[in-house]
Scaffold this active site. Structure first.
Site, PDB file in Angstrom:
ATOM      1  N   LYS A  13      39.101  39.226  41.635  1.00 17.26           N
ATOM      2  CA  LYS A  13      38.433  38.282  40.730  1.00 17.26           C
ATOM      3  C   LYS A  13      37.232  37.611  41.380  1.00 17.26           C
ATOM      4  O   LYS A  13      36.184  37.442  40.749  1.00 17.26           O
ATOM      5  CB  LYS A  13      39.407  37.174  40.304  1.00 17.26           C
ATOM      6  CG  LYS A  13      40.388  37.543  39.241  1.00 17.26           C
ATOM      7  CD  LYS A  13      41.098  36.302  38.725  1.00 17.26           C
ATOM      8  CE  LYS A  13      41.679  35.478  39.848  1.00 17.26           C
ATOM      9  NZ  LYS A  13      42.152  34.155  39.435  1.00 17.26           N
ATOM     10  N   ARG A  88      46.555  28.170  34.313  1.00 17.57           N
ATOM     11  CA  ARG A  88      47.565  28.943  35.036  1.00 17.57           C
ATOM     12  C   ARG A  88      48.825  29.164  34.215  1.00 17.57           C
ATOM     13  O   ARG A  88      49.706  29.925  34.624  1.00 17.57           O
ATOM     14  CB  ARG A  88      47.941  28.243  36.344  1.00 17.57           C
ATOM     15  CG  ARG A  88      46.830  28.242  37.387  1.00 17.57           C
ATOM     16  CD  ARG A  88      47.307  27.636  38.682  1.00 17.57           C
ATOM     17  NE  ARG A  88      46.274  27.608  39.705  1.00 17.57           N
ATOM     18  CZ  ARG A  88      45.984  28.599  40.532  1.00 17.57           C
ATOM     19  NH1 ARG A  88      46.667  29.714  40.445  1.00 17.57           N
ATOM     20  NH2 ARG A  88      45.025  28.473  41.420  1.00 17.57           N
ATOM     21  N   ARG A 127      45.138  43.055  54.542  1.00 18.68           N
ATOM     22  CA  ARG A 127      43.881  42.337  54.744  1.00 18.68           C
ATOM     23  C   ARG A 127      43.724  41.869  56.195  1.00 18.68           C
ATOM     24  O   ARG A 127      44.635  41.321  56.792  1.00 18.68           O
ATOM     25  CB  ARG A 127      43.833  41.137  53.797  1.00 18.68           C
ATOM     26  CG  ARG A 127      42.537  40.363  53.830  1.00 18.68           C
ATOM     27  CD  ARG A 127      42.410  39.451  52.636  1.00 18.68           C
ATOM     28  NE  ARG A 127      43.584  38.602  52.447  1.00 18.68           N
ATOM     29  CZ  ARG A 127      43.769  37.820  51.382  1.00 18.68           C
ATOM     30  NH1 ARG A 127      42.877  37.818  50.417  1.00 18.68           N
ATOM     31  NH2 ARG A 127      44.841  37.061  51.285  1.00 18.68           N
ATOM     32  N   ARG A 160      46.247  37.053  58.455  1.00 20.69           N
ATOM     33  CA  ARG A 160      46.793  35.751  58.073  1.00 20.69           C
ATOM     34  C   ARG A 160      48.315  35.769  58.069  1.00 20.69           C
ATOM     35  O   ARG A 160      48.939  36.716  57.596  1.00 20.69           O
ATOM     36  CB  ARG A 160      46.294  35.355  56.683  1.00 20.69           C
ATOM     37  CG  ARG A 160      44.917  34.746  56.678  1.00 20.69           C
ATOM     38  CD  ARG A 160      44.373  34.514  55.296  1.00 20.69           C
ATOM     39  NE  ARG A 160      45.356  34.026  54.345  1.00 20.69           N
ATOM     40  CZ  ARG A 160      45.049  33.682  53.093  1.00 20.69           C
ATOM     41  NH1 ARG A 160      43.799  33.791  52.667  1.00 20.69           N
ATOM     42  NH2 ARG A 160      45.973  33.247  52.271  1.00 20.69           N
ATOM     43  N   ARG A 171      54.294  35.241  45.695  1.00 17.60           N
ATOM     44  CA  ARG A 171      53.074  34.842  44.993  1.00 17.60           C
ATOM     45  C   ARG A 171      52.868  35.666  43.727  1.00 17.60           C
ATOM     46  O   ARG A 171      52.500  35.133  42.678  1.00 17.60           O
ATOM     47  CB  ARG A 171      51.864  35.009  45.916  1.00 17.60           C
ATOM     48  CG  ARG A 171      51.765  33.972  47.006  1.00 17.60           C
ATOM     49  CD  ARG A 171      50.732  34.346  48.045  1.00 17.60           C
ATOM     50  NE  ARG A 171      49.384  34.410  47.491  1.00 17.60           N
ATOM     51  CZ  ARG A 171      48.356  34.957  48.122  1.00 17.60           C
ATOM     52  NH1 ARG A 171      48.511  35.493  49.331  1.00 17.60           N
ATOM     53  NH2 ARG A 171      47.160  34.962  47.569  1.00 17.60           N
TER      54      ARG A 171
END
Length: 217
Positions: A13, A88, A127, A160, A171
């Site tokens: 996004k 949300r 990532r 991370r 999540r």
């Protein structure tokens, strides 16, 4: 062009939002950015938000909507806006519709960047970020030439701590439970447009641009 941007964590996004901003010359309105700016500036709404956060509470929808109202009153939103990170859930979507109707700035489109679950897992768990220059890579989809070494500056790549499989599954579960129902909400109002968020960034953006162009006709 007035847009609500929908998509799971890792759907791309943010990247597509930047490209839309450049094409249509409209601002991206991120509720996270609004909160941080209001708290830093010490505005009345910022003070209320800070008091809630200091107490370990969630910032209420009324405070967030107040910040969005203030932001949409600024001159740079006259040609449109991109709302990212709000709503949300269904309650927020209803409240946002009421606010935008009151302001005379209703949505043109709710744009969903749709990516399947396994691709999201790969993007998020793989990532890696360069500790020196900030360049972002992915060990599955965009690996570096040399393992754990930045292609740009030769710096060390970091991963991370919250990009682990358990945290990411949680999540995505929260997204499915709370945010995914917005897809049906906007579809029922004939506002939903969907673009597959897989493939090259330029290919995805071409599909996004085609959808937005058809919306404006």
């Amino acid at each position: 062009m007035r847009i609500v941007l929908l998509g799971a964590p890792g759907s791309g996004k943010g990247t597509q939002s930047k490209l839309i901003m450049e094409r249509y010359q409209v601002p991206q309105i991120s509720t996270g950015d609004l909160l941080r700016a209001a708290v830093a500036a010490g505005t009345p709404l910022g003070q209320q938000a800070k008091a809630a956060m200091d107490a370990g509470q969630l910032v209420t929808d009324d405070i967030v909507l107040g910040m969005i109202r203030e932001r949409l009153a600024m001159p740079d939103t006259q040609q449109g806006y991109i709302l990212d990170g709000f709503p949300r859930n269904l309650a927020q979507a209803g409240a946002l519709d009421d606010l935008l109707k009151d302001l005379g700035k209703p949505l043109d489109v709710a744009l969903l960047i749709d990516v399947d679950f396994e691709s999201l897992m790969q993007r998020l768990t793989g990532r890696q970020t360069c500790a020196s220059c900030g360049a972002v890579f992915n060990r599955y989809t965009h690996p570096t030439r040399e393992e754990n070494v930045c292609d740009v500056c030769g710096g060390e790549l970091t991963h991370r701590a919250d990009d682990n499989e358990d945290t990411i599954r949680n999540r995505l579960k929260v997204y499915e439970e709370q945010t995914r129902p917005l897809v049906q909400y906007y579809n029922e109002r004939s506002l939903l447009k969907t673009v597959k968020g897989e493939g090259e960034i330029e290919t995805i953006y071409k599909a996004v641009a085609d959808v937005l162009a058809s919306t404006r006709q």
